[in-house]
Design a protein around this motif. Structure first.
Motif, PDB file in Angstrom:
ATOM      1  N   ASN A 160     -48.397  32.001 -51.199  1.00  0.00           N
ATOM      2  CA  ASN A 160     -49.345  32.496 -50.194  1.00  0.00           C
ATOM      3  C   ASN A 160     -50.489  33.186 -50.924  1.00  0.00           C
ATOM      4  N   ILE A 161     -51.274  32.389 -51.662  1.00  0.00           N
ATOM      5  CA  ILE A 161     -52.370  32.914 -52.483  1.00  0.00           C
ATOM      6  C   ILE A 161     -53.506  33.364 -51.567  1.00  0.00           C
ATOM      7  N   GLY A 162     -53.859  34.594 -51.661  1.00  0.00           N
ATOM      8  CA  GLY A 162     -54.879  35.174 -50.799  1.00  0.00           C
ATOM      9  C   GLY A 162     -54.278  35.891 -49.606  1.00  0.00           C
ATOM     10  N   GLY A 163     -52.996  35.566 -49.260  1.00  0.00           N
ATOM     11  CA  GLY A 163     -52.306  36.256 -48.167  1.00  0.00           C
ATOM     12  C   GLY A 163     -52.835  35.935 -46.788  1.00  0.00           C
ATOM     13  N   HIS A 164     -53.344  34.717 -46.565  1.00  0.00           N
ATOM     14  CA  HIS A 164     -53.944  34.392 -45.270  1.00  0.00           C
ATOM     15  C   HIS A 164     -53.000  33.613 -44.358  1.00  0.00           C
ATOM     16  N   TYR A 165     -51.788  33.351 -44.827  1.00  0.00           N
ATOM     17  CA  TYR A 165     -50.750  32.791 -43.955  1.00  0.00           C
ATOM     18  C   TYR A 165     -49.814  33.919 -43.546  1.00  0.00           C
ATOM     19  N   ASN A 166     -49.521  33.981 -42.247  1.00  0.00           N
ATOM     20  CA  ASN A 166     -48.668  35.039 -41.697  1.00  0.00           C
ATOM     21  C   ASN A 166     -47.263  34.477 -41.480  1.00  0.00           C
ATOM     22  N   ALA A 167     -46.304  34.946 -42.288  1.00  0.00           N
ATOM     23  CA  ALA A 167     -44.928  34.445 -42.200  1.00  0.00           C
ATOM     24  C   ALA A 167     -44.199  34.965 -40.968  1.00  0.00           C
ATOM     25  N   HIS A 168     -44.776  35.915 -40.236  1.00  0.00           N
ATOM     26  CA  HIS A 168     -44.150  36.446 -39.017  1.00  0.00           C
ATOM     27  C   HIS A 168     -44.588  35.675 -37.766  1.00  0.00           C
ATOM     28  N   THR A 169     -45.787  35.098 -37.807  1.00  0.00           N
ATOM     29  CA  THR A 169     -46.289  34.365 -36.637  1.00  0.00           C
ATOM     30  C   THR A 169     -46.375  32.855 -36.882  1.00  0.00           C
ATOM     31  N   GLY A 170     -46.440  32.430 -38.153  1.00  0.00           N
ATOM     32  CA  GLY A 170     -46.595  31.012 -38.474  1.00  0.00           C
ATOM     33  C   GLY A 170     -48.041  30.538 -38.440  1.00  0.00           C
ATOM     34  N   TYR A 171     -48.989  31.486 -38.327  1.00  0.00           N
ATOM     35  CA  TYR A 171     -50.407  31.149 -38.241  1.00  0.00           C
ATOM     36  C   TYR A 171     -51.098  31.342 -39.594  1.00  0.00           C
ATOM     37  N   PHE A 172     -52.028  30.415 -39.869  1.00  0.00           N
ATOM     38  CA  PHE A 172     -52.947  30.588 -40.990  1.00  0.00           C
ATOM     39  C   PHE A 172     -54.306  30.937 -40.408  1.00  0.00           C
ATOM     40  N   THR A 173     -54.962  31.972 -40.981  1.00  0.00           N
ATOM     41  CA  THR A 173     -56.280  32.409 -40.505  1.00  0.00           C
ATOM     42  C   THR A 173     -57.303  32.207 -41.613  1.00  0.00           C
ATOM     43  N   ALA A 174     -58.400  31.497 -41.310  1.00  0.00           N
ATOM     44  CA  ALA A 174     -59.425  31.182 -42.313  1.00  0.00           C
ATOM     45  C   ALA A 174     -60.186  32.437 -42.721  1.00  0.00           C
ATOM     46  N   PRO A 175     -60.232  32.757 -44.018  1.00  0.00           N
ATOM     47  CA  PRO A 175     -60.971  33.942 -44.471  1.00  0.00           C
ATOM     48  C   PRO A 175     -62.463  33.689 -44.653  1.00  0.00           C
ATOM     49  N   VAL A 176     -62.866  32.435 -44.881  1.00  0.00           N
ATOM     50  CA  VAL A 176     -64.281  32.094 -45.088  1.00  0.00           C
ATOM     51  C   VAL A 176     -64.596  30.794 -44.360  1.00  0.00           C
ATOM     52  N   ARG A 177     -65.857  30.605 -44.092  1.00  0.00           N
ATOM     53  CA  ARG A 177     -66.307  29.333 -43.509  1.00  0.00           C
ATOM     54  C   ARG A 177     -66.221  28.273 -44.591  1.00  0.00           C
ATOM     55  N   GLY A 178     -65.477  27.196 -44.324  1.00  0.00           N
ATOM     56  CA  GLY A 178     -65.301  26.182 -45.356  1.00  0.00           C
ATOM     57  C   GLY A 178     -64.478  25.001 -44.870  1.00  0.00           C
ATOM     58  N   VAL A 179     -64.184  24.107 -45.822  1.00  0.00           N
ATOM     59  CA  VAL A 179     -63.389  22.910 -45.542  1.00  0.00           C
ATOM     60  C   VAL A 179     -61.990  23.126 -46.107  1.00  0.00           C
ATOM     61  N   TYR A 180     -60.970  22.897 -45.272  1.00  0.00           N
ATOM     62  CA  TYR A 180     -59.579  23.162 -45.634  1.00  0.00           C
ATOM     63  C   TYR A 180     -58.748  21.894 -45.479  1.00  0.00           C
ATOM     64  N   TYR A 181     -57.682  21.848 -46.237  1.00  0.00           N
ATOM     65  CA  TYR A 181     -56.728  20.740 -46.134  1.00  0.00           C
ATOM     66  C   TYR A 181     -55.377  21.289 -45.677  1.00  0.00           C
ATOM     67  N   PHE A 182     -54.759  20.604 -44.685  1.00  0.00           N
ATOM     68  CA  PHE A 182     -53.450  21.013 -44.163  1.00  0.00           C
ATOM     69  C   PHE A 182     -52.528  19.801 -44.113  1.00  0.00           C
ATOM     70  N   SER A 183     -51.250  20.065 -44.329  1.00  0.00           N
ATOM     71  CA  SER A 183     -50.237  19.021 -44.199  1.00  0.00           C
ATOM     72  C   SER A 183     -48.936  19.640 -43.694  1.00  0.00           C
ATOM     73  N   PHE A 184     -48.119  18.818 -43.055  1.00  0.00           N
ATOM     74  CA  PHE A 184     -46.815  19.298 -42.585  1.00  0.00           C
ATOM     75  C   PHE A 184     -45.815  18.146 -42.605  1.00  0.00           C
ATOM     76  N   THR A 185     -44.559  18.492 -42.741  1.00  0.00           N
ATOM     77  CA  THR A 185     -43.473  17.512 -42.739  1.00  0.00           C
ATOM     78  C   THR A 185     -42.417  17.963 -41.727  1.00  0.00           C
ATOM     79  N   SER A 186     -41.643  17.005 -41.217  1.00  0.00           N
ATOM     80  CA  SER A 186     -40.584  17.333 -40.245  1.00  0.00           C
ATOM     81  C   SER A 186     -39.338  16.500 -40.549  1.00  0.00           C
ATOM     82  N   PHE A 187     -38.211  17.029 -40.094  1.00  0.00           N
ATOM     83  CA  PHE A 187     -36.939  16.342 -40.319  1.00  0.00           C
ATOM     84  C   PHE A 187     -36.025  16.589 -39.116  1.00  0.00           C
TER      85      PHE A 187
END
Length: 263
Positions: A160-187
């Motif tokens: 969690n580099i920068g600490g912008h993902y919240n492990a209590h809520t499951g939300y990521f909050t953008a710290p700056v205006r920019g382009v981000y990449y996200f991925s997820f997997t399920s089983f």
């Protein structure tokens, strides 16, 4: 150029030496002819022959001098011609060196501009926030089915580099205006009738999804997206109504993201 001047002087001296040597030889020849004529002439004609000798000697000397001059001219002309050719070659070499210097100067300017650009990019990059995270579901079993749209909370944080993902809520909050990449997997284990499905959400809006229908064996799914976010935008993963998702210590179900670049 100093070497060429020295060479020219040496050649001229050599030519003059040759001319002087030829002139001395001619003078000796004139003397020998004159002595031979005097030896064969009678005493009575000494005065006449001496008189004739006085008139003929200059003519012979003049003739020999002219011949010597004509013999000296070709070597000097050849040397001057060769010197002219050398001068032309030297001028061509100087021009080629000047062209090479111009090309080198142009290359140095381009390299300097490139270094400046790299320096500017490096300076900008130093101002970028370091943003990246990855987390997995903390369960050893199955979540669901639920009768609501269920927000998944990936509490098993891998980074969690920068600490912008919240492990209590499951939300990521953008710290700056920019382009981000996200991925997820399920089983999903698939032992019971049912299905597995959900979506990636940006500010509560569905972006991309995964879905696995009824199955009697284990199944998995994944998806990813590149999103342009404003400061404060949030992203999370939600399980659809009446769907299931599973995991164990192998961490099959995960959620990850990072900043590509600010804009």
């Amino acid at each position: 150029m100093e070497n060429i001047s020295v060479l020219m002087v040496v050649c001229l001296l050599a030519g003059l030496s040759e001319c002087l040597a030829g002139e001395n030889g001619n003078q000796t020849q004139v003397t020998e002819v004159t002595n031979e004529d005097v030896a064969e002439t009678s005493i009575e004609n000494d005065a006449i022959h001496n008189l004739n000798q006085g008139f003929e000697a200059p003519a012979v000397l003049a003739s020999n001098s002219t011949g010597t001059q004509s013999r000296c001219e070709p070597p000097i002309y050849t040397v001057l011609k060769q010197l002219g050719a050398l001068e032309e070659r030297l001028s061509a070499t100087v021009r080629a060196l000047e062209e090479t210097n111009k090309k080198l100067e142009a290359s140095e300017k381009k390299l300097s501009a490139l270094n400046s650009t790299v320096t500017e990019l490096s300076a900008e990059d130093k101002g970028w926030p370091r943003v990246a995270f990855s987390a997995a579901l903390p369960i050893d079993g199955t979540i669901g089915p639920a009768d609501v749209l269920y927000s998944l909370v990936y509490k098993n944080v891998l980074s969690n580099i920068g600490g912008h993902y919240n492990a209590h809520t499951g939300y990521f909050t953008a710290p700056v205006r920019g382009v981000y990449y996200f991925s997820f997997t399920s089983f999903w284990w698939g032992a019971n009738p049912g299905s597995c499905g959900g979506s990636l959400y940006k500010n509560g809006n569905k972006i991309v999804s995964w879905y696995v229908t009824n199955s009697n064996h284990a199944s998995s799914g994944s998806n990813s997206a590149v999103l342009q976010l404003q400061v404060g935008d949030n992203v999370n993963v939600r399980l659809w109504n009446n769907r299931r998702i599973s995991d164990n210590t192998n961490k099959y179900s995960s959620f990850s993201g990072f900043l590509l670049f600010p804009v």
